[in-house]
Design an enzyme around this catalytic site. Structure first.
Site, short mmCIF file in Angstrom:
data_model
loop_
_atom_site.label_atom_id
_atom_site.label_comp_id
_atom_site.label_asym_id
_atom_site.label_seq_id
_atom_site.Cartn_x
_atom_site.Cartn_y
_atom_site.Cartn_z
N ALA A 45 0.88 -1.19 0.14
CA ALA A 45 -0.08 0.11 -0.01
C ALA A 45 0.62 1.28 -0.02
CB ALA A 45 -0.91 0.08 1.27
N GLY A 47 2.29 2.88 -2.71
CA GLY A 47 2.29 3.46 -3.92
C GLY A 47 1.44 4.79 -4.13
N ARG A 51 -1.83 7.96 -11.52
CA ARG A 51 -3.14 8.20 -12.31
C ARG A 51 -4.56 8.62 -11.81
NH1 ARG A 51 -2.05 1.99 -14.44
NH2 ARG A 51 -1.15 2.03 -12.55
N LYS A 58 -3.65 7.13 -2.86
CA LYS A 58 -4.56 5.93 -3.67
C LYS A 58 -5.43 5.18 -2.87
CE LYS A 58 -4.11 2.49 -7.03
NZ LYS A 58 -3.03 1.69 -8.17
N SER A 137 -2.73 -6.71 -2.57
CA SER A 137 -2.82 -5.46 -3.00
C SER A 137 -3.72 -4.43 -2.43
CB SER A 137 -2.91 -5.56 -4.44
OG SER A 137 -2.27 -4.35 -5.18
N GLY A 138 -3.01 -3.49 -1.91
CA GLY A 138 -4.03 -2.46 -1.17
C GLY A 138 -5.00 -1.73 -2.12
N ASN A 208 -2.55 -11.74 -14.18
CA ASN A 208 -1.90 -11.90 -12.69
C ASN A 208 -2.63 -10.63 -11.90
OD1 ASN A 208 -0.05 -12.10 -10.51
ND2 ASN A 208 1.13 -10.58 -11.36
N TYR A 405 -36.87 24.64 15.61
CA TYR A 405 -35.60 24.08 16.05
C TYR A 405 -35.71 23.70 17.63
CZ TYR A 405 -30.85 24.16 17.88
OH TYR A 405 -29.81 23.69 18.35
N ARG A 479 -46.15 38.12 25.84
CA ARG A 479 -46.19 38.69 24.74
C ARG A 479 -47.02 40.15 24.83
NH1 ARG A 479 -50.31 34.32 22.59
NH2 ARG A 479 -52.41 35.69 23.31
#
Ligand code: UD1
Ligand code: CA
Length: 495
Positions: A45, A47, A51, A58, A137-138, A208, A405, A479
């Site tokens: 992991a 890399g 791309r 990634k 592969s990560g 592969n 609210y 009021r």
């Protein structure tokens, strides 16, 4: 069920898939019958993921609501305990570690990323005490524990130095290709990367996957044989196949019938594609379990979400995180629900947003309600349109139907909150609590200035500003009185 070891090469991997591995639980490790082999999992992991054109590493890009790497870690944890999992990290290592640390796994730093072979060179010391290492592969999040387990079992049965996982795909462009000794043989000559493949090799559709099992002593002994004399100037882990073969070691391939599982994501488009497939799979699983989803392609449901049978999910709904929804609910369109728990028979009308809310059975929410963290809505209660709640308890059968609210409030059972009511919970520095006891009636447009308590069964007149506690069974009005000036308007118009 013990198979004879080292079957003749005529038994290809497909045949084996049907027999020796059938029904084997993913975690049960030991087809040998001798002492348990010590097995580690290494996840590559480190890399950058050039791309993706992203600031984010990634493996932290998300599909199905969680980072790529987390999917792979979860699969690994079904095979071995966390103490035997090693993530090899490098690019933005601190960020990757911080995001996945809570899984309890180990990390190995590959400071400079010089290829997948180099990643395993760096991990050599950490792996020294193991007999075998499963390499994942990560960036391939769909891998399942079942497939990892079968690849491992095959490796152990075959007593191989290296086992690689392959799949037949429609379009293998970009992947390494598997060079078998003969079509029927599980034995492998080597792996050729796309860039070095001859036109004939490019026609091979067996790719592969980038998942392997190695015997650790064999890997350690020969990993220094790798070189960087290739198209990328990197150490290719794939070259181990040839290196081990040259040293007279056994290299075999195990082919999975489920090509989807081994797909990696190298671009944003591929990420979107994986995400969509994962979401659809989630919807299918929920549907199989008795949930109606009208338009699954429009729904975004995270992997951990639970929904009980006979609940209906309408189009364009997002159910995220650890959300749990009971039976016979209906979640109408355009709701986004995160980390919330919803009881049985709840109706959530369109356009609701919830996070960290708990809603008891039979409640009625929305349309357009906003339930923020720690909102607890009681059995059969109603929360209506344009009502926002935060850190409240709304008791059984209580109603707040319009434009309100409610924050930092404890509201009893059978309470009626009139339209436009506001709990004034914030004095600019501190938050204060409003308590409304059972059976209270709050008239429309009331402002309740906290801290304040309205006693059981009391009434608050419409448009009141309530600053003092109201005793039980009282009426509070706060009021100005209405003044009527007869003829005033007529006189004004004559001026
Ligand atoms: C690799 C395989 C290819 C296979 C494909 C399957 C090699 C040389 N090629 O190619 O045969 O078909 O996977 O998806 O291995 N990584 C590190 N350190 C590094 C370089 C990469 O940890 O120095 C990690 C990456 O983060 C990634 C994984 O290894 O998670 C695979 O690397 P990536 O560059 O994606 O390999 P592919 O070009 O896909
Ligand atoms: Ca890849």
């Amino acid at each position: 069920m013990k198979k004879s070891k080292r079957k003749s090469s005529a038994s290809n991997s497909t045949a084996r898939r049907g027999s020796s591995t059938k029904g084997s639980a993913p975690v049960a490790a030991n087809p040998h019958g001798r002492g348990e082999p010590r097995i580690a999992v290494a996840i590559m992991a480190a890399g950058k993921g050039t791309r993706l054109k992203s600031q984010l590493p990634k493996v932290l890009h998300e599909v199905g609501g969680r980072p790529l790497l987390e999917h792979v870690i979860r699969a690994a944890l079904r095979i071995v305990p966390a103490s035997d999992v090693f993530a090899i990290i490098g690019h933005e290592a601190d960020r990757v570690r911080a995001a996945t640390e809570r899984t309890g796994i180990n990390f190995v730093l590959q400071a400079e990323q010089r290829g997948t072979g180099h990643a395993l060179m760096v991990a050599r010391a950490a792996l020294a005490k193991y007999d075998h290492v499963i390499v994942l592969s990560g960036d391939a999040p769909l891998i399942t524990p079942e497939t990892i387990g079968r690849m491992r079992n095959f490796h152990l049965e075959e007593q191989a130095a290296m086992t690689l996982l392959s799949a037949i795909v429609e379009d293998p462009t970009g992947y390494g290709r598997v060079l078998r000794k003969s079509p029927a043989s599980a034995e492998v000559h080597g792996i050729v990367e796309e860039k070095s493949a001859s036109p004939a090799q490019k026609k091979i559709r067996e790719m592969n996957s980038g998942f392997y099992v190695f015997s650790v002593p064999d890997l350690s002994l020969h990993i220094e044989d790798l070189s960087t004399s290739n198209a990328h100037g990197e150490y290719y882990l794939t070259d181990m196949a040839q290196a081990l073969r040259r040293a007279g070691k056994r290299v075999v391939v195990w082919q999975t019938a489920n090509a989807d599982e081994v797909e990696g994501a190298n671009t944003r488009a591929e990420l979107a594609d994986l995400d969509q497939r994962m979401r659809l799979a989630k919807c299918r699983q929920l549907m199989a379990d008795g949930v109606t989803i009208f338009y699954p392609a429009t729904c975004v449901i995270d992997s951990d979400v639970e929904v009980a049978p006979d609940t209906v999910i309408e189009p364009y709904v997002q159910l995220l995180g650890k959300t749990k929804i009971g039976a016979t609910c209906r979640v109408r369109s355009y709701c986004v629900i995160r980390d919330s728990e919803i009881g049985d028979g709840v109706l959530v009308r369109p356009g609701c947003v919830m996070e960290g809310a708990r809603i008891a059975a039979g409640a009625l929410i929305g349309p357009y309600s906003h339930l923020r963290p720690e909102s607890e809505i009681g059995e059969g209660a109603h929360v209506g349109n344009f009502v926002e709640t935060k850190k409240i308890k709304l008791g059984k059968g209580s109603k707040a139907n319009h434009l309100t609210y409610l924050g930092d409030a404890e509201i009893g059972a059978g309470v009626n909150i009139g339209a436009g009511t506001i709990t004034c919970n914030y004095d600019g520095v501190h938050k204060h609590k409003t308590v409304i006891e059972d059976g209270v009636f709050i008239g429309s447009d009331a402002t309740l200035v906290a801290p304040v308590r309205v006693g059981k069964g009391a009434y608050v007149g419409a448009a009141s500003c309530i600053t003092d506690d109201v005793p039980a069974d009282a009426l509070a009005i706060g009021r100005g009185r209405q003044v009527v000036k007869e003829g005033w308007a007529r006189a004004k118009k004559k001026e």
